[in-house]
Scaffold this motif. Structure first.
Motif, PDB file in Angstrom:
ATOM      1  N   ALA A 191       0.821  -1.208   0.000  1.00 35.30           N
ATOM      2  CA  ALA A 191       0.000   0.000   0.000  1.00 35.30           C
ATOM      3  C   ALA A 191       0.858   1.261   0.000  1.00 35.30           C
ATOM      4  O   ALA A 191       1.883   1.332   0.688  1.00 35.30           O
ATOM      5  CB  ALA A 191      -0.929  -0.001   1.204  1.00 35.30           C
ATOM      6  N   THR A 192       0.430   2.235  -0.783  1.00 36.89           N
ATOM      7  CA  THR A 192       1.079   3.550  -0.763  1.00 36.89           C
ATOM      8  C   THR A 192       0.524   4.344   0.426  1.00 36.89           C
ATOM      9  O   THR A 192      -0.455   3.948   1.061  1.00 36.89           O
ATOM     10  CB  THR A 192       0.794   4.304  -2.055  1.00 36.89           C
ATOM     11  N   ASN A 193       1.150   5.471   0.716  1.00 36.60           N
ATOM     12  CA  ASN A 193       0.667   6.327   1.807  1.00 36.60           C
ATOM     13  C   ASN A 193      -0.751   6.803   1.525  1.00 36.60           C
ATOM     14  O   ASN A 193      -1.587   6.887   2.435  1.00 36.60           O
ATOM     15  CB  ASN A 193       1.602   7.523   2.000  1.00 36.60           C
ATOM     16  N   THR A 194      -1.019   7.113   0.252  1.00 37.57           N
ATOM     17  CA  THR A 194      -2.366   7.563  -0.121  1.00 37.57           C
ATOM     18  C   THR A 194      -3.386   6.457   0.109  1.00 37.57           C
ATOM     19  O   THR A 194      -4.482   6.693   0.639  1.00 37.57           O
ATOM     20  CB  THR A 194      -2.394   7.986  -1.603  1.00 37.57           C
ATOM     21  N   GLU A 195      -3.048   5.217  -0.262  1.00 32.26           N
ATOM     22  CA  GLU A 195      -3.955   4.092  -0.071  1.00 32.26           C
ATOM     23  C   GLU A 195      -4.189   3.810   1.405  1.00 32.26           C
ATOM     24  O   GLU A 195      -5.310   3.482   1.819  1.00 32.26           O
ATOM     25  CB  GLU A 195      -3.401   2.847  -0.763  1.00 32.26           C
TER      26      GLU A 195
END
Length: 221
Positions: A191-195
């Motif tokens: 997961a990315t920070n945005t996700e």
């Protein structure tokens, strides 16, 4: 040089006479037959398969008694996730082992476009329940035009409450659909920070939505 590896040795069918290239086929072609393995005792990461279907498999902590493939991945130092997938279909089940507590979670089935949930799975109204609601409305003396009736306050209250419940269920299903892929990304550490931020916001939305009291409709905050 007595400890040197002889060039007559092979790895996955590849001779050691030169450099050995390893690709995904060397990993995925080496799945292990589970046989009579109890899945509660299997916490070693790897690829496995069950070649024989049997109703007795559930006693070995399988989610179903069908022959399928199993992937075990590490999710922590002492924790793993098991994913059991049907060979000839699309039914997939997942559960995790918590190394800290030493406990397995219950099996959860994943829903897809080819393995859709039933109305009971989604806790939607059955035909019998809909008929019962219709019968209750009819018992109030309301005919086909009941939606437009404004004089009967009890009927209006019942109708608005049911509408609110239906809308709540619809919104919760939408939230669940949004949460699922984000949660998988987090579980797989992809997961990315945005996700991760989106997952937190969706979970907060789902929690607040679940607390909505539909009996107060239409005065819902």
């Amino acid at each position: 040089m007595s400890d040197a590896v002889r060039i007559s040795r092979i790895i996955n069918g590849k001779s050691l006479t030169g450099d050995v290239d390893i690709d995904f086929r060397d990993i995925f072609d080496t799945a292990i037959d589970l046989g009579g393995q109890n899945l509660n005792d299997l916490n070693i990461a790897g690829l496995y398969y069950q070649s024989a279907s049997s109703p007795d498999l559930v006693h070995l902590n399988y989610p179903v008694g069908h022959a399928r493939s199993l992937a075990v991945i590490k999710t922590g130092r002492h924790s793993v996730k098991q994913t059991y997938t049907e060979w000839l279909g699309s039914n997939t089940y997942i559960r995790v082992y918590n190394g800290s507590s030493g406990q397995w979670s219950v099996w959860s089935e994943l829903y897809t476009t080819t393995s859709k949930p039933t109305a009971a799975d989604l806790r939607l109204y059955s035909r019998a329940e809909i008929d019962d609601i219709t019968s209750q409305i009819s018992s109030l003396g309301v005919k086909q035009q009941w939606v437009d009736v404004t004089a009967n306050e009890n009927l209006i209250s019942v109708t608005k409450t049911q509408q609110a419940k239906s809308q709540k269920k619809y919104l919760m299903i939408q939230a669940t659909d949004a949460i699922a892929p984000l949660q998988y990304a987090v579980d797989l550490q992809m997961a990315t920070n945005t996700e991760q931020s989106k997952l937190t916001e969706w979970k907060r939305y789902y929690l607040l939505l679940n607390r909505v009291d539909c009996s107060t409709a239409p005065n819902i905050d």
